[in-house]
Design an enzyme around this catalytic site. Structure first.
Site, PDB file in Angstrom:
ATOM      1  N   ARG A   1      37.277  45.961  31.358  1.00  0.00           N
ATOM      2  CA  ARG A   1      38.389  46.916  31.289  1.00  0.00           C
ATOM      3  C   ARG A   1      39.474  46.323  30.388  1.00  0.00           C
ATOM      4  O   ARG A   1      39.950  45.220  30.639  1.00  0.00           O
ATOM      5  CB  ARG A   1      38.966  47.206  32.672  1.00  0.00           C
ATOM      6  CG  ARG A   1      37.985  47.854  33.631  1.00  0.00           C
ATOM      7  CD  ARG A   1      38.694  48.370  34.870  1.00  0.00           C
ATOM      8  NE  ARG A   1      37.763  48.718  35.916  1.00  0.00           N
ATOM      9  CZ  ARG A   1      37.109  49.879  36.000  1.00  0.00           C
ATOM     10  NH1 ARG A   1      37.313  50.794  35.073  1.00  0.00           N
ATOM     11  NH2 ARG A   1      36.275  50.127  36.993  1.00  0.00           N
TER      12      ARG A   1
ATOM     13  N   HIS B   1      29.857  42.326  34.199  1.00  0.00           N
ATOM     14  CA  HIS B   1      31.137  42.224  34.896  1.00  0.00           C
ATOM     15  C   HIS B   1      31.718  40.816  34.823  1.00  0.00           C
ATOM     16  O   HIS B   1      32.842  40.570  35.252  1.00  0.00           O
ATOM     17  CB  HIS B   1      30.938  42.650  36.365  1.00  0.00           C
ATOM     18  CG  HIS B   1      32.201  42.911  37.109  1.00  0.00           C
ATOM     19  ND1 HIS B   1      32.643  42.106  38.139  1.00  0.00           N
ATOM     20  CD2 HIS B   1      33.136  43.891  36.989  1.00  0.00           C
ATOM     21  CE1 HIS B   1      33.776  42.573  38.624  1.00  0.00           C
ATOM     22  NE2 HIS B   1      34.111  43.651  37.944  1.00  0.00           N
TER      23      HIS B   1
END
Length: 686
Positions: free
Chosen positions: A375, A435
């Site tokens: 992100r 991730h």
């Protein structure tokens, strides 16, 4: 099955308890009023995502006729009913709190007004605003035989409008139309000050539109205007193996998301029965409807809390992130060459991470930069630095996760920008989200190559780094550097399984490594040696991991867990988990760091990780567990963990029945996030 006897707490019911803890922060009168308003906004945003993902998945199971119970003892239908009941109660509590906060703000001179409370000057101002700004962007959408029901976008605010005509028979059905409240405009409008008044007064945009609704429907009389909102299924369903281009496939799926099946209808209290009937017939929501006693979608309060000028007394004291003193004088590479450096965000500035990549981009001795991105902020200096490095001829590889939920469109745009600059952009491995949070810089020094690594617990996002607590580690340790190179090789190319020297990497061996560490504590306990585990994470829901912790508890291992959100483990159950304590801290910043401590018979080990102990993190994502080798830094991390464990103001302790109780004791008051701003207290080696 008697659910009260289940060894596990249901994941989704545990999530509702977490969001209730967020709501408790809005209810805490010790928190400043504008901060309480922000917590109300977070409750709404959290619930939107929960409905569009978790509840949507449960409803999909129900529609498919799936009746099998999960490992916590719930069938989809039984769980759904319980979730709706608890959610309904929580939302009602949220709006009671909203009215309480509004009363408090009004006493401080911040007021929301109704149209009929405005004076002539204020009415003229808002009427002019409507004609000049609002009216040009409104689109009335009639629904009749020639004009079908329009697509209602998820989480947007709408007004249903019922209209009549002069001399229309009573038995004739009213005309039905829809007007979207434009999200491009501010939800709240500041009103001109009254004479001799210093109060800041505001009007909600939907009330102004309702006042002027007749201007959109000339020749008709208005019968009723009511707000409503639809939440749709937002889960992406990707066929990654059959996709020739993953980026294009995700773009297609994002377009399909607009048509996701509705999972919730919210409407204002007292909605006209005919309008509600029309919406129910179109959306087929049945029981998934919520009557809201107040403005729909309180997430606007987040912007509102920042927008009101002044009133610093109604906000938390400002915490200025300090630049890590280790990098004050020498260049970053020479510092990291000499010692590992640990950062604690937001108390220490994320600018150090940005500078690390920027310096690498400018450094003529740097040959390659490799980085994972999950992100990223809207104006990322990191992305600009990576692009600059590629344009200057360096080898730049970016593993960019396109499937980061609700950030897909932004990440697609970044991917295109990076590729245009000459970066090698990789979208990860089929079926797995990347991730892990890691940067690798390869630098030429005195005829040799040296690797510099940053490993973090949080995203490389300079915006959230000011709002989340996270840990970052800079190191040039050769073993970590070798593992970092191997990790990128596995993600970007074809590599045989690597025998990790330091890392634990999901989905291949992270879970096994954690199990081995837990089993080692069990052996120490059996041998009469110190046996202690402390683990800090966001969520704990993997059944095998919970069972392994139960085994360790029964073997005599002392286990302390700091789990901010979902926790499916039941602590304090005799014969099962009496040696396990679980706390959750919800406070000013989002607790986001993942830290693991194992006593190891006195030879303590500490790790940083990107992974929560959830099934998706352990089996369906590329995750990272990294040891902290430096003894001074391990001491620092222990201070962070102890601050959390000693918190007796914002910590809530999980009870064996799945509820949470505030931690209160006779020790001096300690609010861990406030204590942590004293950098010297947790960086005790300085």
């Amino acid at each position: 099955m008697n659910k009260a006897l289940s060894p596990y707490v249901n994941r989704d019911l545990s999530w509702v308890e977490f969001n209730r803890r967020v709501l408790e922060e809005a209810q805490d009168q010790d928190n400043p009023l504008l901060e309480r308003a922000k917590f109300l906004a977070i409750v709404s945003s959290n619930l939107d995502e929960f409905m569009s993902v978790r509840v949507a998945g449960i409803q999909d199971q129900m529609k498919a006729g799936y009746t099998k119970r999960d490992f916590t003892g719930y069938s989809p239908a039984g769980l759904w009913k319980r979730l709706m009941k608890r959610t309904d109660l929580m939302v009602a509590d949220q709006y009671r709190t909203y009215r309480e906060v509004l009363r408090g703000l009004s006493k401080e001179g911040i007021c929301f007004r109704q149209i009929d409370e405005l004076n002539a000057q204020q009415l003229k101002a808002v009427d002019d605003y409507f004609l000049d700004i609002v009216f040009p962007v409104l689109t009335p959408m009639a629904v009749d035989q020639s004009r079908p029901f329009p697509l209602l976008h998820t989480k947007e605010l709408y007004l249903s409008v019922l209209l009549g005509r002069e001399n229309m028979p009573d038995e004739e059905e009213p005309f039905f139309a829809i007007v979207q409240v434009p999200s491009i405009l501010s939800r709240f409008i500041q009103l001109p000050n009254r004479v001799n008044s210093k109060k800041n007064e505001f009007l909600l945009l939907e009330e102004l539109i309702e006042r002027h609704i007749s201007t959109l429907f000339n020749g008709y009389t208005t019968i009723a205007v009511d707000p409503f909102r639809v939440t749709r299924n937002a889960d992406l369903t990707l066929n990654e193996e059959g996709a020739e281009d993953l980026l294009e496939e995700i773009e297609k799926e994002l377009r399909r998301r607009r048509w996701g099946l509705p999972v919730r209808l919210e409407y204002g209290k007292g909605m006209h029965p005919y309008a509600l009937q029309m919406l129910n017939e179109e959306l087929e929501q049945g029981e998934n409807v919520f009557e809201i006693d107040g403005p729909l979608d309180l997430s606007f309060l987040m912007k509102f809390a920042f927008a009101v000028p002044g009133y610093d007394n109604l906000r938390f004291e400002r915490i200025e992130s300090v630049y890590p003193h280790e990098f004050d004088e020498d260049d970053m590479f020479s510092v990291i060459r000499q010692e590992d450096v640990l950062l604690y965000h937001p108390y220490e500035s994320f600018d150090a991470v940005t500078d690390f990549v920027t310096d690498a981009a400018h450094d003529p001795d740097v040959l390659a930069i490799k980085m994972t991105l999950y992100r990223v902020s809207g104006q990322s200096a990191l992305v600009q630095a990576l692009a600059m490095a590629a344009e200057s001829g360096k080898q730049v590889t970016v593993v960019l996760e396109l499937k980061a939920r609700f950030d897909e469109e932004r990440n697609i745009a970044w991917a295109r920008q990076l590729e245009k600059a000459g970066c090698h952009v990789v979208y990860g491995l089929v079926g797995l989200k990347t991730h892990a949070k890691i940067i690798l810089v390869v630098r030429r020094e005195q005829g040799m190559l040296r690797r510099y690594v940053h490993v973090g617990t949080g995203n490389y996002n300079d915006s959230t780094a000011k709002l989340y607590t996270d840990i970052g580690l800079f190191t040039s340790h050769p073993i970590i550097g070798a593992d970092a190179s191997a990790l990128f090789n596995e993600v970007t190319g074809y590599s045989s399984p690597y025998e990790w020297k330091a890392f634990g990497v999901a989905p291949t061996d992270l879970k096994d490594k954690l199990f081995d560490l837990i089993d080692r504590e069990k052996k120490h306990a059996a041998a009469g040696k110190p046996a202690h585990i402390i683990a800090k994470m966001n969520s704990l829901s993997n059944q095998e991991m919970i069972d392994k912790l139960y085994e360790a508890s029964q073997a005599g291992v002392r286990i302390e867990l700091i789990v901010r959100g979902v926790c499916c483990l039941r602590p304090g159950v005799p014969g099962q988990s009496e040696n396990i304590r679980v706390i959750s801290i919800v406070d000013r910043f989002l607790e986001h760091s993942r830290i693991m401590y194992f006593n190891n018979g006195g030879d303590e080990e500490l790790f940083l990780s990107s992974a929560d102990w959830m099934t998706r993190n352990l089996t369906r994502r590329i995750e990272l567990l990294c040891p902290v080798f430096d003894a001074k830094l391990r001491n620092t991390l222990m201070n962070v963990l102890k601050l959390n464990l000693d918190d007796n103001r914002k910590a809530r302790e999980l009870q064996s029945d799945g509820s949470y109780e505030s931690v209160r004791n006779d020790e001096p008051a300690l609010r861990s996030q406030f204590a942590a701003k004293n950098i010297r207290k947790w960086k005790s080696y300085r």
